[in-house]
Design an enzyme around this catalytic site. Structure first.
Site, PDB file in Angstrom:
ATOM      1  N   GLY A  22       3.333  10.742  13.867  1.00 45.70           N
ATOM      2  CA  GLY A  22       3.478  12.120  14.330  1.00 45.70           C
ATOM      3  C   GLY A  22       2.595  12.398  15.538  1.00 45.70           C
ATOM      4  NE  ARG A  26      -2.184   8.608  12.563  1.00 45.00           N
ATOM      5  CZ  ARG A  26      -1.631   9.277  11.564  1.00 45.00           C
ATOM      6  NH1 ARG A  26      -0.559   8.787  10.970  1.00 45.00           N
ATOM      7  NH2 ARG A  26      -2.149  10.400  11.151  1.00 45.00           N
ATOM      8  NE  ARG A  45       8.185  19.624  26.409  1.00 41.05           N
ATOM      9  CZ  ARG A  45       8.343  20.925  26.066  1.00 41.05           C
ATOM     10  NH1 ARG A  45       7.737  21.407  25.028  1.00 41.05           N
ATOM     11  NH2 ARG A  45       9.126  21.691  26.767  1.00 41.05           N
ATOM     12  NE  ARG A  89       7.419  10.919   8.925  1.00 41.23           N
ATOM     13  CZ  ARG A  89       6.194  11.352   9.213  1.00 41.23           C
ATOM     14  NH1 ARG A  89       5.673  11.156  10.397  1.00 41.23           N
ATOM     15  NH2 ARG A  89       5.470  11.986   8.296  1.00 41.23           N
ATOM     16  N   GLY A  91       3.721   7.633   8.935  1.00 42.96           N
ATOM     17  CA  GLY A  91       3.137   8.971   8.842  1.00 42.96           C
ATOM     18  C   GLY A  91       2.226   9.152   7.656  1.00 42.96           C
ATOM     19  CB  SER A  92      -0.300  11.383   6.736  1.00 40.97           C
ATOM     20  OG  SER A  92      -0.042  12.564   7.462  1.00 40.97           O
ATOM     21  CD  GLU A 182       8.505  13.134   5.890  1.00 42.51           C
ATOM     22  OE1 GLU A 182       8.412  12.554   6.983  1.00 42.51           O
ATOM     23  OE2 GLU A 182       9.529  13.808   5.545  1.00 42.51           O
ATOM     24  CG  MET A 183       5.958  18.550   7.241  1.00 41.30           C
ATOM     25  SD  MET A 183       4.886  19.818   7.914  1.00 41.30           S
ATOM     26  CE  MET A 183       5.983  21.224   7.829  1.00 41.30           C
ATOM     27  CD  GLU A 184       6.982  14.898  10.570  1.00 42.37           C
ATOM     28  OE1 GLU A 184       6.742  14.293   9.500  1.00 42.37           O
ATOM     29  OE2 GLU A 184       6.229  15.779  11.019  1.00 42.37           O
ATOM     30  CG  ASP A 207      -2.520  16.226   1.810  1.00 42.80           C
ATOM     31  OD1 ASP A 207      -2.276  15.802   2.953  1.00 42.80           O
ATOM     32  OD2 ASP A 207      -1.725  16.885   1.139  1.00 42.80           O
ATOM     33  NE  ARG A 220      -5.105  14.524   7.025  1.00 42.71           N
ATOM     34  CZ  ARG A 220      -4.344  15.456   6.508  1.00 42.71           C
ATOM     35  NH1 ARG A 220      -3.169  15.712   6.999  1.00 42.71           N
ATOM     36  NH2 ARG A 220      -4.760  16.162   5.486  1.00 42.71           N
TER      37      ARG A 220
HETATM   38  N1  HPA Z   1       2.642  18.874   3.484  1.00 41.64           N
HETATM   39  C1  HPA Z   1       3.487  18.513   4.447  1.00 41.64           C
HETATM   40  N2  HPA Z   1       3.310  17.457   5.204  1.00 41.64           N
HETATM   41  C2  HPA Z   1       2.227  16.713   4.988  1.00 41.64           C
HETATM   42  C3  HPA Z   1       1.309  17.024   4.003  1.00 41.64           C
HETATM   43  C4  HPA Z   1       1.527  18.160   3.210  1.00 41.64           C
HETATM   44  O1  HPA Z   1       0.745  18.491   2.311  1.00 41.64           O
HETATM   45  N3  HPA Z   1       0.318  16.100   4.047  1.00 41.64           N
HETATM   46  C5  HPA Z   1       0.641  15.232   5.036  1.00 41.64           C
HETATM   47  N4  HPA Z   1       1.802  15.596   5.612  1.00 41.64           N
END
Ligand code: HPA
Length: 236
Positions: A22, A26, A45, A89, A91-92, A182-184, A207, A220
């Site tokens: 993301g 990184r 950007r 991807r 990611g975390s 996650e969000m992607e 987390d 991270r």
């Molecule tokens: N929510 C959404 N996306 C994330 C989170 C989370 O708690 N931790 C890492 N990516």
């Protein structure tokens, strides 16, 4: 042939496989730590992209930004205009499952989302989309070879990070079996499906929504070696 978001004029500057964290910083960290002969190829950007070599394989690592609209734009342009075949991807994620610990590695074979991305973009009505099975197999084979334990599971791609009711995650976990959020990935998987390309997602737990443990921003950025080594080994 530059796009509105990528200034590269020569398709040959991209590898066939792009690793997408993301955070663009990184991407810089991965290039500096793992790639040889790397070159910065995009700065529009500040969405940094680097192409270099890992064990002789030409690989690009590029930031995706946070959220489905952002990865939706970049991954579409990479697949459609730069002949990229594979996007992984890296990611975390936040753990929904109590058994997941910080720094555990997940290879997402599916993503559930309440997002309208796939429906609006391509008319896909599904709320669950799959990663490309061959790519998932290759990531699993690399993990096994490197003796890194991984969990294969469905994840939740959410549009929302901050919410009024913190416990909503339990409903998604219990209804769809999602082990983490996650969000992607859902948008990435939709683009790959539509354009006939390959996509996968490998995540490190940063987390836990269950225990409320978390890692720092610095951790991270620097502590996700296991995930990166699996992705780099699996890259074609
Ligand atoms: N929510 C959404 N996306 C994330 C989170 C989370 O708690 N931790 C890492 N990516």
């Amino acid at each position: 042939m530059a796009t509105p978001h990528i200034e590269v004029n020569d398709k040959g500057l991209f590898g066939k496989t792009v690793l997408m964290p993301g955070d663009p910083l990184r991407a810089k960290f991965v290039a500096e730590k793992y790639l040889s002969d790397f070159k910065l190829i995009n700065q529009v950007r500040n969405m940094l992209a680097y192409t270099g070599y890992y064990n002789g394989k030409k690989i690009t690592v590029m930031g995706s930004g946070m959220g489905m609209p952002s990865i939706g734009i970049y991954s579409y342009e990479l697949f459609k205009f730069y002949d990229v075949e594979n996007i992984i991807r890296i990611g975390s994620c936040g753990a929904y499952a109590p058994e997941l610990k910080l720094y555990d590695v997940i290879i997402a074979d599916k993503a559930y989302s309440e997002s309208t991305y796939a429906e609006v973009a391509f008319g896909y009505p599904e709320n669950i989309l799959s990663a490309t099975p061959d790519l998932v197999r290759e990531l699993n084979a690399s993990a096994e070879k490197l003796r890194i334990p991984v969990t294969n599971a469905i994840i939740h791609s959410s549009d929302v990070f901050y919410r009024q009711h913190g416990d909503v995650f339990r409903d998604v976990r219990d209804k769809y079996g999602c082990v983490a959020v996650e969000m992607e990935s859902f948008a990435l998987f939709a683009n790959a499906k539509y354009l006939g390309k390959n996509a996968a997602c490998i995540l490190t737990v940063s987390d836990s929504l269950v225990t409320k443990e978390e890692t720092t921003a610095e951790e991270r950025q620097t502590s996700f070696h296991k995930m990166m080594e699996i992705a780099l080994d699996a890259a074609r």
